[in-house]
Enzyme design. Structure first.
Site, PDB file in Angstrom:
ATOM      1  N   LYS A  22     -12.977  42.210 -39.973  1.00 14.10           N
ATOM      2  CA  LYS A  22     -13.318  42.321 -41.405  1.00 14.10           C
ATOM      3  C   LYS A  22     -12.173  43.005 -42.148  1.00 14.10           C
ATOM      4  O   LYS A  22     -11.739  42.523 -43.204  1.00 14.10           O
ATOM      5  CB  LYS A  22     -14.583  43.162 -41.572  1.00 14.10           C
ATOM      6  CG  LYS A  22     -14.844  43.669 -42.983  1.00 14.10           C
ATOM      7  CD  LYS A  22     -16.108  44.466 -43.117  1.00 14.10           C
ATOM      8  CE  LYS A  22     -15.976  45.914 -42.767  1.00 14.10           C
ATOM      9  NZ  LYS A  22     -15.392  46.773 -43.818  1.00 14.10           N
ATOM     10  N   ASN A  23     -11.662  44.081 -41.585  1.00 17.46           N
ATOM     11  CA  ASN A  23     -10.683  44.893 -42.318  1.00 17.46           C
ATOM     12  C   ASN A  23      -9.273  44.320 -42.301  1.00 17.46           C
ATOM     13  O   ASN A  23      -8.406  44.813 -43.008  1.00 17.46           O
ATOM     14  CB  ASN A  23     -10.703  46.337 -41.793  1.00 17.46           C
ATOM     15  CG  ASN A  23     -11.992  47.037 -42.180  1.00 17.46           C
ATOM     16  OD1 ASN A  23     -12.768  46.519 -42.990  1.00 17.46           O
ATOM     17  ND2 ASN A  23     -12.242  48.179 -41.596  1.00 17.46           N
ATOM     18  N   ARG A 122     -13.752  58.741 -51.803  1.00 17.82           N
ATOM     19  CA  ARG A 122     -12.931  57.522 -51.720  1.00 17.82           C
ATOM     20  C   ARG A 122     -12.006  57.369 -52.953  1.00 17.82           C
ATOM     21  O   ARG A 122     -12.063  56.385 -53.673  1.00 17.82           O
ATOM     22  CB  ARG A 122     -13.795  56.272 -51.575  1.00 17.82           C
ATOM     23  CG  ARG A 122     -14.885  56.310 -50.542  1.00 17.82           C
ATOM     24  CD  ARG A 122     -14.442  56.337 -49.113  1.00 17.82           C
ATOM     25  NE  ARG A 122     -13.716  55.189 -48.629  1.00 17.82           N
ATOM     26  CZ  ARG A 122     -14.267  54.102 -48.107  1.00 17.82           C
ATOM     27  NH1 ARG A 122     -15.563  53.984 -48.097  1.00 17.82           N
ATOM     28  NH2 ARG A 122     -13.519  53.115 -47.638  1.00 17.82           N
ATOM     29  N   ARG A 397     -22.903  43.814 -43.700  1.00 15.97           N
ATOM     30  CA  ARG A 397     -21.611  43.873 -44.415  1.00 15.97           C
ATOM     31  C   ARG A 397     -20.455  43.718 -43.433  1.00 15.97           C
ATOM     32  O   ARG A 397     -19.421  43.154 -43.773  1.00 15.97           O
ATOM     33  CB  ARG A 397     -21.465  45.218 -45.129  1.00 15.97           C
ATOM     34  CG  ARG A 397     -22.374  45.402 -46.305  1.00 15.97           C
ATOM     35  CD  ARG A 397     -21.935  46.587 -47.107  1.00 15.97           C
ATOM     36  NE  ARG A 397     -20.502  46.467 -47.450  1.00 15.97           N
ATOM     37  CZ  ARG A 397     -19.846  47.384 -48.147  1.00 15.97           C
ATOM     38  NH1 ARG A 397     -20.452  48.479 -48.562  1.00 15.97           N
ATOM     39  NH2 ARG A 397     -18.564  47.221 -48.439  1.00 15.97           N
TER      40      ARG A 397
HETATM   41  C1  EPZ Z   1     -10.061  51.483 -44.708  1.00 14.51           C
HETATM   42  O1  EPZ Z   1     -10.636  52.077 -45.848  1.00 14.51           O
HETATM   43  C2  EPZ Z   1     -11.186  50.732 -44.016  1.00 14.51           C
HETATM   44  N1  EPZ Z   1     -11.717  49.698 -44.916  1.00 14.51           N
HETATM   45  C3  EPZ Z   1     -12.301  51.725 -43.644  1.00 14.51           C
HETATM   46  O2  EPZ Z   1     -13.301  51.000 -42.932  1.00 14.51           O
HETATM   47  C4  EPZ Z   1     -11.708  52.781 -42.716  1.00 14.51           C
HETATM   48  O3  EPZ Z   1     -12.698  53.736 -42.413  1.00 14.51           O
HETATM   49  C5  EPZ Z   1     -10.517  53.468 -43.416  1.00 14.51           C
HETATM   50  O4  EPZ Z   1      -9.549  52.476 -43.800  1.00 14.51           O
HETATM   51  C6  EPZ Z   1      -9.831  54.480 -42.521  1.00 14.51           C
HETATM   52  O5  EPZ Z   1      -9.384  53.858 -41.358  1.00 14.51           O
HETATM   53  C7  EPZ Z   1     -11.020  48.551 -45.075  1.00 14.51           C
HETATM   54  O6  EPZ Z   1      -9.952  48.361 -44.505  1.00 14.51           O
HETATM   55  C8  EPZ Z   1     -11.637  47.521 -45.985  1.00 14.51           C
HETATM   56  P1  EPZ Z   1      -8.115  55.077 -46.450  1.00 14.51           P
HETATM   57  P2  EPZ Z   1      -9.694  52.783 -46.960  1.00 14.51           P
HETATM   58  O7  EPZ Z   1      -7.514  54.798 -47.771  1.00 14.51           O
HETATM   59  O8  EPZ Z   1      -8.434  52.020 -47.101  1.00 14.51           O
HETATM   60  C9  EPZ Z   1      -8.133  59.230 -48.634  1.00 14.51           C
HETATM   61  C10 EPZ Z   1     -15.469  50.259 -42.433  1.00 14.51           C
HETATM   62  O9  EPZ Z   1     -16.432  50.861 -41.954  1.00 14.51           O
HETATM   63  N2  EPZ Z   1      -7.513  58.531 -49.766  1.00 14.51           N
HETATM   64  O10 EPZ Z   1      -7.275  54.919 -45.221  1.00 14.51           O
HETATM   65  O11 EPZ Z   1     -10.514  53.001 -48.168  1.00 14.51           O
HETATM   66  C11 EPZ Z   1      -9.584  58.827 -48.441  1.00 14.51           C
HETATM   67  O12 EPZ Z   1     -10.431  59.582 -49.276  1.00 14.51           O
HETATM   68  C12 EPZ Z   1     -14.622  50.930 -43.504  1.00 14.51           C
HETATM   69  O13 EPZ Z   1     -15.091  49.110 -42.091  1.00 14.51           O
HETATM   70  C13 EPZ Z   1      -7.068  59.277 -50.853  1.00 14.51           C
HETATM   71  O14 EPZ Z   1      -7.196  60.496 -50.888  1.00 14.51           O
HETATM   72  O15 EPZ Z   1      -9.411  54.171 -46.263  1.00 14.51           O
HETATM   73  C14 EPZ Z   1      -9.817  59.123 -46.986  1.00 14.51           C
HETATM   74  O16 EPZ Z   1     -10.107  60.496 -46.849  1.00 14.51           O
HETATM   75  C15 EPZ Z   1     -15.178  52.294 -43.905  1.00 14.51           C
HETATM   76  N3  EPZ Z   1      -6.493  58.621 -51.900  1.00 14.51           N
HETATM   77  C16 EPZ Z   1      -8.444  58.854 -46.341  1.00 14.51           C
HETATM   78  O17 EPZ Z   1      -7.500  58.817 -47.418  1.00 14.51           O
HETATM   79  C17 EPZ Z   1      -6.330  57.259 -51.900  1.00 14.51           C
HETATM   80  O18 EPZ Z   1      -5.768  56.714 -52.884  1.00 14.51           O
HETATM   81  C18 EPZ Z   1      -8.357  57.524 -45.605  1.00 14.51           C
HETATM   82  O19 EPZ Z   1      -8.780  56.524 -46.490  1.00 14.51           O
HETATM   83  C19 EPZ Z   1      -6.797  56.523 -50.788  1.00 14.51           C
HETATM   84  C20 EPZ Z   1      -7.377  57.177 -49.737  1.00 14.51           C
END
Ligand code: EPZ
Length: 422
Positions: A22-23, A122, A397
């Protein structure tokens, strides 16, 4: 609305095939915006999030059609809108990943910010900072990011945290920027690498995907291609835990050992036998589940998306495990439901102390987010008596037919209408 009813206690046995990731599929679908030519994407899982992404792309003018159950053809020959509305972005945060490609292709985008969700705030500040560094004029108005760029220009960008989504969004903008972009402290996830592979097949010039420094040489335009999405390492890990938690013996076909090193190490440390085979990983458990210390980290560390599943496993057995969630600030919601099944878990901030019990007891429980719902299904597979998991739309989902896959391994699991659902 459906619920899933499980009669626990059956050791799973046999073999099961992992679906496409999915991701990986979601950003790869958004990348279709970067060319006016058709792209064919294979091994796309049938999921609610994929359907949501398709309707978002359709609203933007992308023609999409299924060539078979798992092959999509997308063609963005003309863009008729530059807006990703709140209703869609709120439903699926990955909709925000259209910002980069829309800007790169058309120079304009109006994308709703996703807002928070069950697992955390997020934020998207890293996405915005990176896209702005590429020469975009960005305003935040009425909950929307309003962005304009006559022509994106390459830049050196540092990510405060190795955000997966920010890495992918910026990557999809930089490929058509004028000049060179260096993206530092980039996310290294296999899904980022898969996106880069497809972009390069479309004519992009990306080096270093999978490392912390990604170099991108902008090009004038990209062309169509055919791409096969990698398998879903999180679904693979979930199925591996299903075998472990039930004391079974399962071949998880399509599981890639190289992408699951941290998960394999933790499962083996907790007494699970994981054996690489020709086309997957064989998972067996004979003895008790042993306690471990587990800390979620960016790839290649232990994935946050498998933390809930591991908590269900470690809630069984002997000894005390300690789980620390370092990625999201509120990702222990499943623990509250596991407590109702008799688990012994004490949470304090980002840490959960899990004392194993001989066996959980079945109960009606409620899913709160995607991975929490799979954790409750896993707990139900091992619990005595019957477990009912409500709000399984969360499960749909991100998992393709998980209940029927588990049933094929011998689980007593049924999906039935949830008459009492509000
Ligand atoms: C991706 O989400 C995945 N989703 C998530 O999977 C996964 O948990 C996550 O990466 C971490 O591996 C998809 O790929 C569609 P991040 P993403 O940006 O990109 C902070 C699932 O269950 N952050 O790597 O949203 C954020 O708050 C989902 O399939 C900022 O601070 O995750 C978090 O603490 C859930 N500012 C950390 O970084 C930003 O602009 C990691 O988030 C972006 C993120």
């Amino acid at each position: 609305m459906d619920k899933i009813v499980i009669k626990g206690g059956v050791p799973l046995a046999g073999e099961v095939m992992v679906s496409g990731s999915k991701n990986a599929a979601l950003p790869i679908m958004m990348a279709s915006l970067l060319t006016s030519e058709p792209v064919v994407i294979r091994n796309v899982p049938q999921l609610r999030d994929i359907a949501t992404a398709l309707s978002l792309l359709h609203n933007l003018g992308v023609e999409g059609r299924w060539l078979d159950d798992h092959t999509l053809e997308l063609c963005a020959s003309r863009i008729i809108s530059h807006q990703a509305p709140y209703e869609l972005v709120k439903t699926m945060r990955a909709s925000f990943f259209v910002l980069g490609p829309l800007l790169a292709r058309t120079g304009r985008a109006r994308v709703s910010t996703p807002g928070g969700c069950a697992i955390g705030a997020r934020p998207v500040n890293l996405h915005i900072r990176g896209i702005r560094a590429l020469g975009t004029r960005i305003q935040m108005r009425h909950g929307y990011v309003e962005a304009h760029a006559d022509r994106l220009t390459g830049a050196r960008i540092w990510l405060d945290t190795p955000s997966v989504g920010a890495t992918e969004n910026i990557l999809m903008a930089a490929v058509l920027a004028r000049g060179h972009t260096t993206l530092e402290n980039a996310a290294r996830e296999p899904e980022v690498q898969d996106l880069a592979r497809m972009l390069n097949a479309m004519g992009a010039k990306i080096r270093g995907a999978g490392s912390h420094v990604i170099e991108i040489e902008g090009v004038e335009r990209l062309h169509g291609t055919e791409h096969t999405v990698i398998n879903d390492r999180i679904e693979a890990g979930t199925l591996m835990v299903a075998a472990a938690i039930t004391g079974g013996d399962v071949l998880v076909r399509g599981a890639c050992a190289d992408q699951l090193k941290a998960t394999i190490a933790k499962l083996q440390e907790s007494g699970i036998e994981v054996t690489p085979e020709a086309d997957g990983l064989r998972v067996r458990r004979k003895g008790p589940v042993r306690p471990v210390e587990l800390r979620t980290l960016p790839y290649p560390g232990f994935p946050t998306d498998l933390q809930a599943q591991m908590m269900a496993l470690l809630a069984h057995g002997e000894g005390t495990s300690v789980i620390t969630e370092t990625i999201f600030e509120n990702r222990f919601m499943h623990a509250l439901e596991l407590l109702r099944m008799g688990a012994d878990i004490v949470m304090k901030g980002p840490t959960a102390v899990v004392r194993g019990v001989p066996r959980l007891s079945g109960a009606p429980v409620m899913a709160t987010d995607l991975r929490a719902s799979s954790s409750l299904v896993l707990a139900g597979l091992a619990a005595e008596n019957t477990t009912e998991v409500h709000r399984v739309y969360h499960l749909d989902r991100g998992y393709e037919a998980l209940d029927s896959k588990l049933r094929s391994l011998g689980a007593r699991i049924e999906r039935v209408p949830d008459r009492g659902a509000s």
